[in-house]
Scaffold this motif. Structure first.
Motif, PDB file in Angstrom:
ATOM      1  N   GLY A 385       0.788  -1.232   0.000  1.00 37.61           N
ATOM      2  CA  GLY A 385       0.000   0.000   0.000  1.00 37.61           C
ATOM      3  C   GLY A 385       0.817   1.277   0.000  1.00 37.61           C
ATOM      4  N   LYS A 386       2.087   1.197  -0.360  1.00 38.21           N
ATOM      5  CA  LYS A 386       2.912   2.407  -0.302  1.00 38.21           C
ATOM      6  C   LYS A 386       2.521   3.386  -1.409  1.00 38.21           C
ATOM      7  CE  LYS A 386       7.111   0.273   0.097  1.00 38.21           C
ATOM      8  NZ  LYS A 386       8.572   0.195   0.259  1.00 38.21           N
ATOM      9  N   LYS A 387       2.550   2.900  -2.639  1.00 39.77           N
ATOM     10  CA  LYS A 387       2.296   3.801  -3.773  1.00 39.77           C
ATOM     11  C   LYS A 387       0.835   4.212  -3.858  1.00 39.77           C
ATOM     12  CE  LYS A 387       6.153   2.746  -6.741  1.00 39.77           C
ATOM     13  NZ  LYS A 387       6.572   1.398  -7.041  1.00 39.77           N
ATOM     14  N   SER A 388      -0.040   3.340  -3.330  1.00 38.98           N
ATOM     15  CA  SER A 388      -1.458   3.604  -3.484  1.00 38.98           C
ATOM     16  C   SER A 388      -2.046   4.404  -2.328  1.00 38.98           C
ATOM     17  CB  SER A 388      -2.208   2.277  -3.621  1.00 38.98           C
ATOM     18  OG  SER A 388      -1.840   1.432  -2.548  1.00 38.98           O
ATOM     19  N   ALA A 389      -1.185   4.914  -1.427  1.00 35.06           N
ATOM     20  CA  ALA A 389      -1.696   5.579  -0.220  1.00 35.06           C
ATOM     21  C   ALA A 389      -2.641   6.734  -0.565  1.00 35.06           C
ATOM     22  CB  ALA A 389      -0.528   6.074   0.637  1.00 35.06           C
ATOM     23  N   ARG A 390      -2.262   7.564  -1.543  1.00 34.54           N
ATOM     24  CA  ARG A 390      -3.101   8.721  -1.867  1.00 34.54           C
ATOM     25  C   ARG A 390      -4.449   8.273  -2.432  1.00 34.54           C
ATOM     26  NH1 ARG A 390      -2.129  13.789  -1.840  1.00 34.54           N
ATOM     27  NH2 ARG A 390       0.127  13.602  -1.868  1.00 34.54           N
ATOM     28  N   PHE A 391      -4.399   7.242  -3.262  1.00 34.60           N
ATOM     29  CA  PHE A 391      -5.621   6.714  -3.873  1.00 34.60           C
ATOM     30  C   PHE A 391      -6.576   6.173  -2.786  1.00 34.60           C
ATOM     31  CE2 PHE A 391      -7.771   2.811  -5.349  1.00 34.60           C
ATOM     32  CZ  PHE A 391      -8.543   3.337  -6.371  1.00 34.60           C
ATOM     33  N   ILE A 392      -6.016   5.403  -1.861  1.00 38.39           N
ATOM     34  CA  ILE A 392      -6.840   4.810  -0.796  1.00 38.39           C
ATOM     35  C   ILE A 392      -7.423   5.905   0.101  1.00 38.39           C
ATOM     36  CG2 ILE A 392      -6.715   3.368   1.299  1.00 38.39           C
ATOM     37  CD1 ILE A 392      -4.641   1.639  -0.234  1.00 38.39           C
ATOM     38  N   GLN A 393      -6.564   6.852   0.448  1.00 40.89           N
ATOM     39  CA  GLN A 393      -6.997   7.983   1.283  1.00 40.89           C
ATOM     40  C   GLN A 393      -8.160   8.718   0.605  1.00 40.89           C
ATOM     41  OE1 GLN A 393      -4.106  11.175   1.218  1.00 40.89           O
ATOM     42  NE2 GLN A 393      -4.529  11.718   3.356  1.00 40.89           N
ATOM     43  N   GLY A 394      -8.009   8.996  -0.675  1.00 37.83           N
ATOM     44  CA  GLY A 394      -9.037   9.730  -1.429  1.00 37.83           C
ATOM     45  C   GLY A 394     -10.347   8.962  -1.483  1.00 37.83           C
ATOM     46  N   ARG A 395     -10.264   7.669  -1.787  1.00 40.09           N
ATOM     47  CA  ARG A 395     -11.484   6.864  -1.890  1.00 40.09           C
ATOM     48  C   ARG A 395     -12.238   6.799  -0.559  1.00 40.09           C
ATOM     49  NH1 ARG A 395     -10.966   7.329  -6.473  1.00 40.09           N
ATOM     50  NH2 ARG A 395     -11.187   5.835  -8.178  1.00 40.09           N
ATOM     51  N   LEU A 396     -11.482   6.606   0.523  1.00 39.28           N
ATOM     52  CA  LEU A 396     -12.131   6.478   1.828  1.00 39.28           C
ATOM     53  C   LEU A 396     -12.780   7.797   2.240  1.00 39.28           C
ATOM     54  CD1 LEU A 396      -9.499   4.228   3.616  1.00 39.28           C
ATOM     55  CD2 LEU A 396     -11.900   3.644   3.214  1.00 39.28           C
ATOM     56  N   LEU A 397     -12.078   8.902   2.031  1.00 37.50           N
ATOM     57  CA  LEU A 397     -12.634  10.207   2.415  1.00 37.50           C
ATOM     58  C   LEU A 397     -13.869  10.521   1.578  1.00 37.50           C
ATOM     59  CD1 LEU A 397      -9.353  12.281   3.032  1.00 37.50           C
ATOM     60  CD2 LEU A 397     -10.926  11.311   4.742  1.00 37.50           C
ATOM     61  N   MET A 398     -13.780  10.168   0.301  1.00 41.49           N
ATOM     62  CA  MET A 398     -14.914  10.399  -0.597  1.00 41.49           C
ATOM     63  C   MET A 398     -16.161   9.642  -0.128  1.00 41.49           C
ATOM     64  SD  MET A 398     -14.346  10.111  -4.644  1.00 41.49           S
ATOM     65  CE  MET A 398     -14.998   8.468  -4.883  1.00 41.49           C
ATOM     66  N   HIS A 399     -15.931   8.479   0.485  1.00 38.83           N
ATOM     67  CA  HIS A 399     -17.056   7.682   0.967  1.00 38.83           C
ATOM     68  C   HIS A 399     -17.407   8.000   2.415  1.00 38.83           C
ATOM     69  CE1 HIS A 399     -16.302   5.468  -2.744  1.00 38.83           C
ATOM     70  NE2 HIS A 399     -17.571   5.041  -2.634  1.00 38.83           N
ATOM     71  N   GLY A 400     -16.874   9.127   2.910  1.00 40.30           N
ATOM     72  CA  GLY A 400     -17.338   9.623   4.210  1.00 40.30           C
ATOM     73  C   GLY A 400     -16.549   9.162   5.418  1.00 40.30           C
ATOM     74  N   ALA A 401     -15.372   8.578   5.216  1.00 39.11           N
ATOM     75  CA  ALA A 401     -14.590   8.163   6.387  1.00 39.11           C
ATOM     76  C   ALA A 401     -14.103   9.403   7.144  1.00 39.11           C
ATOM     77  CB  ALA A 401     -13.396   7.322   5.945  1.00 39.11           C
ATOM     78  N   ASP A 402     -13.958   9.262   8.459  1.00 35.38           N
ATOM     79  CA  ASP A 402     -13.526  10.365   9.323  1.00 35.38           C
ATOM     80  C   ASP A 402     -12.033  10.629   9.098  1.00 35.38           C
ATOM     81  OD1 ASP A 402     -12.832  12.043  11.368  1.00 35.38           O
ATOM     82  OD2 ASP A 402     -13.916  10.917  12.925  1.00 35.38           O
ATOM     83  N   ILE A 403     -11.662  11.910   8.905  1.00 35.82           N
ATOM     84  CA  ILE A 403     -10.234  12.206   8.688  1.00 35.82           C
ATOM     85  C   ILE A 403      -9.387  11.850   9.913  1.00 35.82           C
ATOM     86  CG2 ILE A 403     -10.461  14.052   6.939  1.00 35.82           C
ATOM     87  CD1 ILE A 403      -9.937  16.040   9.263  1.00 35.82           C
ATOM     88  N   ALA A 404     -10.023  11.776  11.082  1.00 35.89           N
ATOM     89  CA  ALA A 404      -9.257  11.469  12.302  1.00 35.89           C
ATOM     90  C   ALA A 404      -9.055   9.967  12.513  1.00 35.89           C
ATOM     91  CB  ALA A 404      -9.960  12.074  13.510  1.00 35.89           C
ATOM     92  N   THR A 405      -9.575   9.134  11.602  1.00 27.88           N
ATOM     93  CA  THR A 405      -9.415   7.679  11.768  1.00 27.88           C
ATOM     94  C   THR A 405      -7.924   7.348  11.889  1.00 27.88           C
ATOM     95  OG1 THR A 405     -11.296   7.413  10.286  1.00 27.88           O
ATOM     96  CG2 THR A 405      -9.989   5.419  10.760  1.00 27.88           C
ATOM     97  N   PRO A 406      -7.538   6.602  12.928  1.00 26.07           N
ATOM     98  CA  PRO A 406      -6.106   6.284  13.071  1.00 26.07           C
ATOM     99  C   PRO A 406      -5.594   5.388  11.947  1.00 26.07           C
ATOM    100  CG  PRO A 406      -7.406   5.093  14.701  1.00 26.07           C
ATOM    101  CD  PRO A 406      -8.345   6.045  14.027  1.00 26.07           C
ATOM    102  N   VAL A 407      -4.386   5.666  11.518  1.00 25.45           N
ATOM    103  CA  VAL A 407      -3.715   4.837  10.519  1.00 25.45           C
ATOM    104  C   VAL A 407      -2.279   4.625  11.012  1.00 25.45           C
ATOM    105  CG1 VAL A 407      -2.806   4.793   8.150  1.00 25.45           C
ATOM    106  CG2 VAL A 407      -5.125   5.660   8.575  1.00 25.45           C
ATOM    107  N   THR A 408      -1.803   3.396  10.941  1.00 21.36           N
ATOM    108  CA  THR A 408      -0.429   3.120  11.375  1.00 21.36           C
ATOM    109  C   THR A 408       0.320   2.388  10.268  1.00 21.36           C
ATOM    110  OG1 THR A 408      -1.298   2.850  13.604  1.00 21.36           O
ATOM    111  CG2 THR A 408       0.970   2.145  13.240  1.00 21.36           C
ATOM    112  N   ILE A 409       1.487   2.922   9.942  1.00 17.69           N
ATOM    113  CA  ILE A 409       2.329   2.286   8.917  1.00 17.69           C
ATOM    114  C   ILE A 409       3.463   1.575   9.646  1.00 17.69           C
ATOM    115  CG2 ILE A 409       3.815   2.715   6.907  1.00 17.69           C
ATOM    116  CD1 ILE A 409       2.299   5.543   6.789  1.00 17.69           C
ATOM    117  N   ILE A 410       3.693   0.322   9.316  1.00 17.19           N
ATOM    118  CA  ILE A 410       4.788  -0.396   9.962  1.00 17.19           C
ATOM    119  C   ILE A 410       5.705  -0.960   8.881  1.00 17.19           C
ATOM    120  CG2 ILE A 410       5.410  -2.188  11.630  1.00 17.19           C
ATOM    121  CD1 ILE A 410       2.139  -1.777  12.158  1.00 17.19           C
TER     122      ILE A 410
END
Ligand code: SAH
Length: 463
Positions: A385-410
């Motif tokens: 999911g490294k290269k697709s981070a912006r795409f995933i972020q955009g899709r989720l926000l577009m579908h109403g996900a909360d911007i404060a949802t925690p995300v952790t990269i390991i």
């Protein structure tokens, strides 16, 4: 490795030792195990050394060392327990071409004498480069109890039989022969009927092995886990131990590949992300070809072979070629990563399901049920999911996900260079780009590290 272990041929060679006290005697007891000619030079020999000289176990020169004493010596030991005197004798020996060791002086020594487990002709040498003599002693003690005293006898007699075994083809058949001798019929024959029974046992075993039909190849599709060799399953470890051929992905760490037998053929099928990689059909063909040659093949995949591992394509190739195979599961990156942040993949009252999703598929950025994922409390482990981070972020926000949802990269889960980066959906990009990830990374959507301190620190660093 600052010191490379080798076994030096010393039979008939001269080893010179300067010194006559306790340190000298300790070294001499060890050197008596060799077939070298021992010369001790000291003006004040311990009575025991004088006795050994009288018994012909060594030659004693009862004076201080002088130029010419180390000419022709293969090894030289400075064991005077006196820094100045040891430096003086070491300088002479070095000039005269001997390899020099000064007892308890690592810095001025050209070689180290390891701790030794002696089952001649089987010798185990243990070295810690002077870092931890206690550790070397503990390992020695452990091996002493584990290696039967009879091992030396078996190996000595086995060695005389090596030529006879040339009738077996090189590889698995020959190896199976020796394995069943050393770990099966050999020790049993020795214990029950003594050394005289060993050659007849070898002859019987060889007859059986010649008559045995050719062994069929087999493929183990093995999960290597996220990188730490301790996260291998015992079954994976055993499969690697006996593999003739290991075909691995690029993400499999060198520490794990180290476990393979020295004679094993190791093939890098390098299937990481989108770098140059071996084509899948080529990999399938390689696996099949080696198995058809009667080899024990390990197809080693990062994490669990059943998670984004293209396992089914390889299985299909094996089934078409009628080759036996087994699947050995491994710890998938999500399991190891969630443990590293002190969380659970599922939690009562928070998420009763977890999705393993990929950022990419064969068609590019992968589509998912974004509306379902955008609901509060959802958790997803995002692979690749490294290269697709912006795409995933955009899709989720577009579908109403909360911007404060925690995300952790390991990144580099379970490895010494593991990094945990805590962020939020709203800040996923640019955090992902700014983190400059060079290793494999997994992204948890909907999970923050249990430890809040990690979170704030990482946010400051990367946001
Ligand atoms: N079969 C593997 C996944 C293969 S897909 C498994 O079960 O883990 C490759 C992706 O796995 C990488 O892009 C990364 O997202 C993830 N991955 C594998 N090993 C990893 C590691 N040590 N640390 C972080 N992510 C890892």
């Amino acid at each position: 490795m600052q010191h490379f272990p080798i076994f030096l041929a010393v039979a008939g060679q001269t080893i010179v030792l300067s010194g006559g006290g306790d340190a000298a005697m300790a070294k001499l007891r060890l050197l008596f195990k060799t077939e070298a000619k021992l010369v001790v030079i000291t003006p004040s020999p311990n009575p025991e050394i004088t006795r050994w000289a009288a018994q012909g176990k060594l030659s004693l020169i009862a004076r201080t060392m002088q130029s010419g004493d180390a000419v022709g010596a293969a090894l030289f030991y400075g064991a005077n327990e006196d820094d100045a005197e040891d430096a003086r004798v070491a300088a002479i020996a070095t000039t005269e071409g001997a390899l020099v060791n000064i007892v308890d002086n690592l810095a001025d020594s050209q070689f180290i004498t390891p701790a030794i487990v002696d089952r001649d002709p089987v010798t185990v040498a243990i070295g810690t480069e002077g870092a931890a003599p206690v550790l070397a002693r503990a390992i020695k003690a452990d091996l002493e109890t584990r290696l039967p005293q009879s091992l030396g006898t078996l190996a000595r007699i086995g060695k005389t039989f090596r030529h006879a075994v040339d009738v077996l083809p090189l590889g698995r058949k020959r190896r199976d022969f020796w394995a069943s001798f050393y770990f099966g019929s050999g020790p049993k024959a020795l214990e029950e009927n003594g050394a005289a029974a060993i050659i007849p046992t070898l002859e019987t075993l060889l007859d059986q092995q010649i008559m045995a039909s050719d062994v069929a190849g087999h493929v183990d599709l093995v999960g290597a886990g996220p990188g730490d060799p301790e996260l291998l399953t015992l079954k994976a470890r055993n499969a690697i131990d006996k593999a003739d051929v290991v075909i691995h992905d690029r993400l499999v760490t060198s520490e794990i590949l180290e476990l393979a037998r020295r004679e094993a053929i190791i093939i890098d099928a390098g299937k990481e992300g989108f770098g140059p990689s071996m084509d899948q059909s080529h990999i399938d063909a390689l696996i099949v070809e080696h198995a058809q040659n009667g080899h024990q093949v390990v197809r080693l995949k990062a994490g669990d072979p059943t998670v984004f591992g293209r396992l089914d394509e390889e299985i299909a190739a094996l089934e078409t070629a009628d080759i036996s195979y087994s699947i050995i599961p491994g710890i998938t990156a999500a399991s190891a990563a969630v443990a590293s942040i002190g969380q659970s993949l599922t939690k009562r009252g928070r998420n009763s399901a977890v999705r393993l999703i990929t950022g990419h598929d064969t068609k590019g950025y992968a589509d998912h049920d974004w509306a379902a994922l955008a609901a509060p409390g959802e958790v997803a482990a995002i692979y690749m999911g490294k290269k697709s981070a912006r795409f995933i972020q955009g899709r989720l926000l577009m579908h109403g996900a909360d911007i404060a949802t925690p995300v952790t990269i390991i990144e580099n889960v379970s490895r010494t260079d593991q990094r945990i980066i805590a962020t939020t959906l709203g800040a996923l990009e640019p955090t992902m780009s700014n983190a400059n990830l060079t290793g494999p990374a997994i992204t948890f959507y909907g999970l923050a590290p249990r430890d809040a301190a990690t979170q704030s620190l990482s946010l400051k660093e990367f946001a």
